[in-house]
Design a protein around this motif. Sequence first.
Motif, PDB file in Angstrom:
ATOM      1  N   LEU A 251       0.991  -1.320  -0.597  1.00 23.25           N
ATOM      2  CA  LEU A 251       0.152   0.169  -0.272  1.00 23.25           C
ATOM      3  C   LEU A 251       0.487   0.822  -0.071  1.00 23.25           C
ATOM      4  O   LEU A 251       2.234   0.676   0.830  1.00 23.25           O
ATOM      5  N   LYS A 252       0.395   2.223  -0.905  1.00 21.72           N
ATOM      6  CA  LYS A 252       1.642   3.415  -0.843  1.00 21.72           C
ATOM      7  C   LYS A 252       0.632   4.733  -1.125  1.00 21.72           C
ATOM      8  O   LYS A 252      -0.445   4.557  -0.992  1.00 21.72           O
ATOM      9  N   VAL A 253       0.555   5.830   0.123  1.00 19.11           N
ATOM     10  CA  VAL A 253       0.576   6.488   0.742  1.00 19.11           C
ATOM     11  C   VAL A 253       1.074   7.913   0.621  1.00 19.11           C
ATOM     12  O   VAL A 253       1.798   7.727   1.003  1.00 19.11           O
ATOM     13  N   ASN A 254       0.495   9.025  -0.196  1.00 21.64           N
ATOM     14  CA  ASN A 254       1.944  10.262  -0.367  1.00 21.64           C
ATOM     15  C   ASN A 254       1.040  10.922   0.746  1.00 21.64           C
ATOM     16  O   ASN A 254      -0.083  11.262   0.396  1.00 21.64           O
ATOM     17  N   MET A 255       1.971  11.292   1.038  1.00 23.99           N
ATOM     18  CA  MET A 255       0.788  12.858   2.022  1.00 23.99           C
ATOM     19  C   MET A 255       1.203  14.298   1.781  1.00 23.99           C
ATOM     20  O   MET A 255       2.866  14.341   1.275  1.00 23.99           O
ATOM     21  N   VAL A 256       1.098  15.429   2.459  1.00 21.45           N
ATOM     22  CA  VAL A 256       2.230  16.537   2.316  1.00 21.45           C
ATOM     23  C   VAL A 256       1.206  17.350   3.459  1.00 21.45           C
ATOM     24  O   VAL A 256      -0.020  17.177   3.836  1.00 21.45           O
ATOM     25  N   LEU A 257       2.296  17.936   4.391  1.00 17.56           N
ATOM     26  CA  LEU A 257       1.803  17.879   5.828  1.00 17.56           C
ATOM     27  C   LEU A 257       1.932  18.760   6.641  1.00 17.56           C
ATOM     28  O   LEU A 257       3.187  19.616   5.098  1.00 17.56           O
ATOM     29  N   ARG A 258       1.527  19.629   7.233  1.00 19.37           N
ATOM     30  CA  ARG A 258       1.715  21.592   6.921  1.00 19.37           C
ATOM     31  C   ARG A 258       2.610  21.616   8.770  1.00 19.37           C
ATOM     32  O   ARG A 258       3.191  22.502   8.912  1.00 19.37           O
ATOM     33  N   ARG A 259       2.126  20.748   9.312  1.00 20.93           N
ATOM     34  CA  ARG A 259       3.386  20.589  10.347  1.00 20.93           C
ATOM     35  C   ARG A 259       4.141  18.914  10.204  1.00 20.93           C
ATOM     36  O   ARG A 259       2.694  18.387  10.956  1.00 20.93           O
ATOM     37  N   LEU A 260       5.235  18.655  11.017  1.00 17.75           N
ATOM     38  CA  LEU A 260       5.151  16.911  11.679  1.00 17.75           C
ATOM     39  C   LEU A 260       4.205  17.051  12.624  1.00 17.75           C
ATOM     40  O   LEU A 260       4.357  18.111  13.597  1.00 17.75           O
ATOM     41  N   PRO A 261       3.218  15.552  12.964  1.00 17.49           N
ATOM     42  CA  PRO A 261       3.158  15.736  13.918  1.00 17.49           C
ATOM     43  C   PRO A 261       4.016  15.947  15.631  1.00 17.49           C
ATOM     44  O   PRO A 261       4.892  15.139  15.337  1.00 17.49           O
ATOM     45  N   ALA A 262       3.645  15.669  16.491  1.00 17.04           N
ATOM     46  CA  ALA A 262       3.873  15.243  17.615  1.00 17.04           C
ATOM     47  C   ALA A 262       3.674  14.052  18.408  1.00 17.04           C
ATOM     48  O   ALA A 262       2.850  13.366  17.906  1.00 17.04           O
ATOM     49  N   LEU A 263       5.043  13.639  19.130  1.00 15.71           N
ATOM     50  CA  LEU A 263       5.296  12.015  19.254  1.00 15.71           C
ATOM     51  C   LEU A 263       4.626  11.183  20.940  1.00 15.71           C
ATOM     52  O   LEU A 263       5.203  13.035  22.088  1.00 15.71           O
ATOM     53  N   ARG A 264       4.003  10.561  21.447  1.00 15.77           N
ATOM     54  CA  ARG A 264       3.580  10.137  22.404  1.00 15.77           C
ATOM     55  C   ARG A 264       4.587  10.193  22.977  1.00 15.77           C
ATOM     56  O   ARG A 264       5.027  10.327  24.290  1.00 15.77           O
TER      57      ARG A 264
ATOM     58  N   PRO B 107       9.691  14.728  16.663  1.00 21.62           N
ATOM     59  CA  PRO B 107       9.100  14.413  14.666  1.00 21.62           C
ATOM     60  C   PRO B 107      10.439  14.662  13.842  1.00 21.62           C
ATOM     61  O   PRO B 107      10.354  14.456  13.182  1.00 21.62           O
ATOM     62  N   SER B 108      11.400  16.180  14.008  1.00 21.23           N
ATOM     63  CA  SER B 108      12.282  16.001  13.147  1.00 21.23           C
ATOM     64  C   SER B 108      13.241  15.108  13.118  1.00 21.23           C
ATOM     65  O   SER B 108      14.022  14.816  12.163  1.00 21.23           O
ATOM     66  N   VAL B 109      13.789  14.400  14.119  1.00 21.71           N
ATOM     67  CA  VAL B 109      14.189  13.475  14.205  1.00 21.71           C
ATOM     68  C   VAL B 109      13.619  11.825  13.972  1.00 21.71           C
ATOM     69  O   VAL B 109      14.316  11.165  12.840  1.00 21.71           O
ATOM     70  N   VAL B 110      12.516  11.754  14.384  1.00 18.06           N
ATOM     71  CA  VAL B 110      12.271  10.573  13.836  1.00 18.06           C
ATOM     72  C   VAL B 110      11.530  10.375  13.156  1.00 18.06           C
ATOM     73  O   VAL B 110      11.805   9.265  12.226  1.00 18.06           O
ATOM     74  N   PHE B 111      11.266  11.736  12.313  1.00 19.79           N
ATOM     75  CA  PHE B 111      10.636  11.021  10.632  1.00 19.79           C
ATOM     76  C   PHE B 111      11.596  11.094   9.552  1.00 19.79           C
ATOM     77  O   PHE B 111      11.094  11.316   8.394  1.00 19.79           O
ATOM     78  N   ALA B 112      12.716  11.654   9.951  1.00 19.25           N
ATOM     79  CA  ALA B 112      13.740  12.032   8.912  1.00 19.25           C
ATOM     80  C   ALA B 112      14.129  10.774   8.631  1.00 19.25           C
ATOM     81  O   ALA B 112      15.200   9.859   7.468  1.00 19.25           O
ATOM     82  N   GLY B 113      14.435   9.405   9.019  1.00 17.27           N
ATOM     83  CA  GLY B 113      15.070   8.145   9.182  1.00 17.27           C
ATOM     84  C   GLY B 113      13.393   7.731   8.589  1.00 17.27           C
ATOM     85  O   GLY B 113      12.016   8.285   8.030  1.00 17.27           O
ATOM     86  N   THR B 114      14.033   5.737   8.493  1.00 20.27           N
ATOM     87  CA  THR B 114      12.480   5.291   8.135  1.00 20.27           C
ATOM     88  C   THR B 114      12.212   4.872   9.713  1.00 20.27           C
ATOM     89  O   THR B 114      12.247   4.501  10.707  1.00 20.27           O
ATOM     90  N   THR B 115      10.113   5.165   9.645  1.00 21.27           N
ATOM     91  CA  THR B 115      10.170   5.190  11.261  1.00 21.27           C
ATOM     92  C   THR B 115       8.487   3.844  10.885  1.00 21.27           C
ATOM     93  O   THR B 115       7.701   3.491  10.552  1.00 21.27           O
TER      94      THR B 115
END
Length: 521
Positions: free
Chosen positions: A317-330, A335-343
């Motif tokens: 399943l392939k999903v493309n998204m454009v985000l206004r901001r990266l979501p915060a994590l619990r 998030p700028s570290v987490v989503f820079a790699g493969t999550t």
Amino acid sequence: MPTRSDTAARYDAVVVGGGHNGLVAAAYLARAGWSVLLLERLGTLGGAAVSSQVFPGVDVRVSAYSYLVSLLPYRIVADLALPLQLVDRAVASYTPVRRAGRDTGLLVEREEGPATAAAFRELTGSDAEFAGWQRFYGRLTTLAEDLAPTLTEPLATPAELAGRLRDPRLWHDLRERPLADVVGDHLTDDVVRGIALTDGLIGTAADLHAADGLAGRCFLYHLIGNGSGRWRVPVGGMGAVSGAMATAARAAGAELLTGATVTALETREDGGTVHWTDADGATHAADAGHVVAGCAPTVLDELLGSPPGLRPSGSQLKVNMVLRRLPALRSGADPSVVFAGTTHVDEAAGQLDAAHAQSRAGRLPDVIPFEVYCHSLTDPSIVGDTGLHTVTLCGLHTPAELFAADNAGTRDEAVRRVVAQLDAHLAEPLADCLALDADGRPCLQASSPLDVEVSLAMPGGHIFHGDLAWPVADDPALAGTWGVTAAHPRVVAASSGGTVRGGAVSGLGGFAAAQHLLGRR
Ligand SMILES: Cc1cc2nc3c(=O)[nH]c(=O)nc-3n(C[C@H](O)[C@H](O)[C@H](O)COP(=O)(O)OP(=O)(O)OC[C@H]3O[C@@H](n4cnc5c(N)ncnc54)[C@H](O)[C@@H]3O)c2cc1C
């Protein structure tokens, strides 16, 4: 079958399909002085290696299908003088985990240092798992260093290849034993094993406990690119990669036609005739000394009027998204570290097994294992000054058959599940972070394997055109060849699935086809 046109132009080679492999073949042949015509049915070149503005009114260039590069050899980049910038990500992966009622996560840095060691210790309670991880990936790096140079050589026999390896045991194990067992020799934690095992499942609906080599082959190709297995971010997006290849082919004199759908191939002893229809429906033909098939093998069979081979089935399943901001994590991780790699989300070994069992039984997995990654954190050039971010999601164990009865309904349900699964690790819902397009719709576009088939003519939506092959001459007839044989001596395969080592964005299919035709060893 149409007949040969007496007035058809003649080329040394006509390339069917302008995916990146077709472009690489065209570039090599044109540089060697061959007259080359390349025909691509779509309005743009690149096949699955393209960038596009997916969402109306949102000025962001999304790598709509493939997004990371590892297997493209430096040799091809140098030979064709491709002005590419492939950039390492600072973070290899992050896996959000909820354990004992607490949100935490496993961070793996690109250069594994104290932060990675600490993350392993916190998750698993000791240093043993990290030691096993480093031993496993150390062995894999040795294998990668030994195998990578062979990819741009004629195929070796299994004995020749094994003789060149410093760790023939690992090569043997990957070929002969279930991938789950090989990983299990080194790693024990369910989450950690899952992170490793996902590389055996990208685009491949394999049983990790089977000794059929399917997962092992997929795993191997994900680990050996350029001797390091690093997956790099193409600056400018995937369109920059195929764009550079197209520029190299054109500069060398190849004619590249888009909107040109090949409808039939006639073969003769001295070549063939290629028939195509242009965007206005007019028909054309060209004679070719050789036909180079940059399209999938199943498409080639149809064009030759041959009985179709086994139809592949894609599984992602392939999903493309454009985000206004990266979501915060619990977990509180940045998030700028987490989503820079493969999550990695819900990709623990047990979850991979459960998803495989359910998809095998004809059900969309209750929990779909998937990974997400943000391109624009490493390469902001694709979002310009919009302040937006691109996020791509790849879901596993969602084979084409599951979508056959109701593609739109099943796709919507799959998206609902992965968004809910991701939300379970977020401090705010993903939906609140999605940008809106010009019509006020959230920027989220999903494709099932069936959607990929319709847009790209990849049969079954299989991202490699079919299951990957070991990079060795298991068929003795292929020893010493480039592994590009097709149904007729004047037709040469060049695509991901048509060639032994052509899978992924590697250019290796086009490279091998060109070396075969130029008679190079
Ligand atoms: C969703 C997705 C994600 C992926 N992610 C990655 C990734 O991150 N990294 C990676 O390395 N690989 C990835 N892959 C795999 C990789 O993109 C492909 O394996 C590779 O791009 C295939 O290249 P190709 O040139 O062999 O074939 P294709 O890209 O399939 O190109 C074949 C071309 O032939 C054309 N064609 C077909 N029939 C005809 C006809 N009759 N006449 C004229 N033209 C025709 C098609 O339109 C197409 O342009 C991904 C693939 C997909 C679909």
